[in-house]
Design an enzyme around this catalytic site. Structure first.
Site, PDB file in Angstrom:
ATOM      1  N   ALA A  10     -23.139  10.262 -12.661  1.00 37.27           N
ATOM      2  CA  ALA A  10     -23.202  11.142 -11.856  1.00 37.27           C
ATOM      3  C   ALA A  10     -23.648  10.359 -10.440  1.00 37.27           C
ATOM      4  CB  ALA A  10     -24.481  12.331 -11.920  1.00 37.27           C
TER       5      ALA A  10
ATOM      6  N   ALA B 257      -3.966   8.374 -15.441  1.00 41.39           N
ATOM      7  CA  ALA B 257      -5.117   7.715 -15.838  1.00 41.39           C
ATOM      8  C   ALA B 257      -6.232   7.906 -14.778  1.00 41.39           C
ATOM      9  CB  ALA B 257      -4.840   6.167 -16.003  1.00 41.39           C
TER      10      ALA B 257
ATOM     11  N   ASN C  61       0.824  -1.106   0.033  1.00 40.80           N
ATOM     12  CA  ASN C  61       0.071  -0.056   0.174  1.00 40.80           C
ATOM     13  C   ASN C  61       0.977   1.148  -0.163  1.00 40.80           C
ATOM     14  OD1 ASN C  61       0.560  -1.325   2.369  1.00 40.80           O
ATOM     15  ND2 ASN C  61      -0.743  -0.084   3.657  1.00 40.80           N
TER      16      ASN C  61
ATOM     17  N   GLY D  75     -20.758  10.671  -5.256  1.00 42.96           N
ATOM     18  CA  GLY D  75     -19.279  11.262  -5.058  1.00 42.96           C
ATOM     19  C   GLY D  75     -18.275   9.861  -5.259  1.00 42.96           C
TER      20      GLY D  75
ATOM     21  N   CYS E 287      -8.169   4.883  -4.288  1.00 41.59           N
ATOM     22  CA  CYS E 287      -7.293   5.343  -5.287  1.00 41.59           C
ATOM     23  C   CYS E 287      -7.339   6.789  -5.880  1.00 41.59           C
ATOM     24  CB  CYS E 287      -7.187   4.359  -6.509  1.00 41.59           C
ATOM     25  SG  CYS E 287      -6.574   2.809  -6.100  1.00 41.59           S
TER      26      CYS E 287
END
Ligand code: NAD
Ligand code: UDX
Length: 476
Positions: A264, A219, A86, A267, A272
């Site tokens: 949409a 990306a 991580n 959120g 990532c």
């Protein structure tokens, strides 16, 4: 060939499983410092939920895929080592809240330097800042034993959770960055050979190391930017009577724009997007590119705004108070088909409602109850974990979660939520019964017919809501 992968998480696990499936001639050992995680990989209940993963692991485990805590042996025996640990956002020190914390990558590199007794190709699979490979190489070469040669490659992973197996099996592209030297090219060829077992060669892209590292951040930044763009328009839609789904469809049919990633929502979440954009921002600031940093910061600001806006909409609709009201939260994972809750928008929604005194009845088909409690009692979310525990109830069935609640808030787009019996749900709820669809997956017309008050993202349904958007507060 023998491969070792350090870090048996959401990336290391599925990646090695698919590699083992497609490369019976390669032995892969996945190691982790967490004995608990390795024990889970060796058990019937894997540590992560990912559609199709169980089958692949069952097929390869103890054949050519091994899970182990014996990091030393795995490193010693391997020809090629993936570092898949991580790389979270730093929580203290310089770059706190923005820079990627490379301490786990560094410790993996130090272990390799200490243990290796033969040449190794070291592959950066973790998402890292540009030029991180240089730091890894520095550590390896500074501790190099005589006669041992290291090559370092960048091979970022593009899988998305919930579709990881398919993404790995049918990758749009595999990206390999290496040093522009004869040895560098040879190392790239060796890694490419592994992927060529199942990925067409024309989809294997080779670049220099820095381009490869930056492409991964780029990306993710582009993908998140699309979501923030459509979410920004969802606010315009709610204020004007336009429908964001219609706008997204009309815009996405332009082949230059494309239709994917224009959904949409409440959120974006996940481990990532935010982390990698913050990392990009930090890099830009350090390169003295403040305008570029500010540009990408806006993608995150818009996401925070969207999460806040949705939470606020719930409170306003419920007559500006949720104190002691029971609210059902359907879905807690950051997207469907995963049990992962890292950065899930559901945390922001729950946090806001809890701060306003609501009682939450939470259901998610794959997130462990302990995980939900851990997330909602985290010091960054609350100062009074005991109060949160009293105000939150976790359910194992959606119908029990919604019973006697004032509102149902849908935070994750699980397929099973589409087919629930909403008549039954309506009957069991307090009236007026509200539904807040943060994912736009429900049949809103039908819900309105049943009697629900419906609020969603990027479309206004209620007269009361429309009046409020014009500055007229409806009378109770
Ligand atoms: P994770 O937290 O699920 O797994 C990381 C694992 O590494 C943990 O199990 C941890 O115990 C182990 N670890 C850390 N340091 C170690 C050490 N020194 N020795 C042995 N084990 C060690 O993380 P993840 O989601 O798999 O992400 C890994 C990397 O891949 C990150 O850089 C992430 O940005 C990137 N990435 C993630 C995704 C995703 O969808 N999750 C997709 C693409 C790229
Ligand atoms: C992402 C990238 O897609 C992947 O390539 C990279 O390797 C890791 O980061 P992931 O975070 O697992 O993958 O899932 P993704 O499908 O990208 O979704 C991220 C978040 O965006 C989720 O919360 C999802 O619900 C949200 N999202 C996605 C939207 O709100 N709208 C969309 O149109 C797409």
């Amino acid at each position: 060939m023998k491969v070792c992968c350090i870090g048996a998480g959401y990336v290391g696990g599925p990646t090695c499983a698919v590699m083992a499936l497609k490369c019976p001639d390669i032995t892969i050992t996945l190691v982790d410092k967490s004995a608990e995680r390795i024990a889970q990989w060796n058990s019937e209940k894997l540590p992560i939920y990912e559609p199709g993963l169980d089958e692949v692991v069952k097929k390869c485990r103890n054949v050519n895929l091994f899970f182990s805590t014996d990091i030393t042996t795995a490193i010693k025996e391997a020809d090629l080592i993936f570092i898949s640990v991580n790389t979270p956002t730093k929580t203290c020190g310089s770059g706190k809240g923005r820079a990627a914390d490379l301490k786990y990558v560094e410790s993996a590199a130090r272990m390799i330097a200490e243990i290796a007794q033969s040449n190794k190709i070291v592959v950066e699979k973790s998402t890292v800042p540009v030029r991180a490979a240089e730091s890894i190489m520095h550590i390896l070469r500074a501790n190099q034993k005589p006669g041992i040669h290291y090559d370092i490659l960048s091979n970022p992973e593009f899988l998305a959770e919930g579709t990881a197996i398919n993404d790995l099996l049918n990758a749009d592209r595999v990206l390999i960055g290496g040093e522009e030297t004869a040895e560098g090219h040879q190392a790239v060829e060796k890694l490419s050979w592994i992927y060529e077992h199942w990925i067409p060669k024309k989809h294997i892209l080779t670049t220099n190391t820095w381009s490869s590292e930056l492409s991964k951040l780029a990306a993710n930044a582009f993908l998140a930017q699309r979501i923030s763009s459509i979410n920004s328009l969802s606010a315009v839609c709610e204020a004007t009577g336009a429908d964001v789904s219609e706008v997204a469809r009309a815009v996405g049919l332009d082949s230059r724009i494309g239709s994917k990633f224009l959904q949409a929502s409440v959120g974006f979440g996940g481990s990532c997007f935010q982390k990698d954009i913050l990392n990009l921002i930090y890099i830009c600031e350090n390169l003295n590119l403040p305008e570029v940093a500010a540009y990408w910061q806006q993608v995150i600001d818009m996401n925070d705004y969207q999460k806040r806006r949705f939470s606020q909409k719930i409170i306003e609709s419920l007559f500006n108070t949720v104190s002691d009201k029971r609210i059902a939260i359907l879905g807690f994972a950051f997207k469907k088909n995963t049990g992962d809750t890292r950065e899930t928008a559901a945390i922001t929604v729950c946090q806001t409602l809890l701060e306003e005194g609501a009682k939450l009845e939470i259901y998610d088909p794959k997130v462990e109850p302990e995980q939900i409690i851990d997330d909602l009692t985290h010091p960054s979310v609350t100062e009074s974990p005991e109060n949160v525990k009293k105000a939150v109830q976790i359910h194992s069935d959606p119908y029990s979660a919604v019973r006697a609640t004032h509102a149902l808030v849908l935070c994750t787009e699980w397929d099973e939520f589409v087919d629930l019996d909403y008549k039954r749900i309506y009957q069991s709820m307090m009236k007026p019964a509200y539904i807040f669809d943060g994912r736009k997956i429900l049949d809103h017309e039908r819900l309105l017919q049943i009697g629900f008050h419906v609020q969603t993202i990027g479309k206004k349904y209620q007269r009361a809501g429309l009046l409020r958007s014009w500055g007229i507060v409806p009378q109770l």
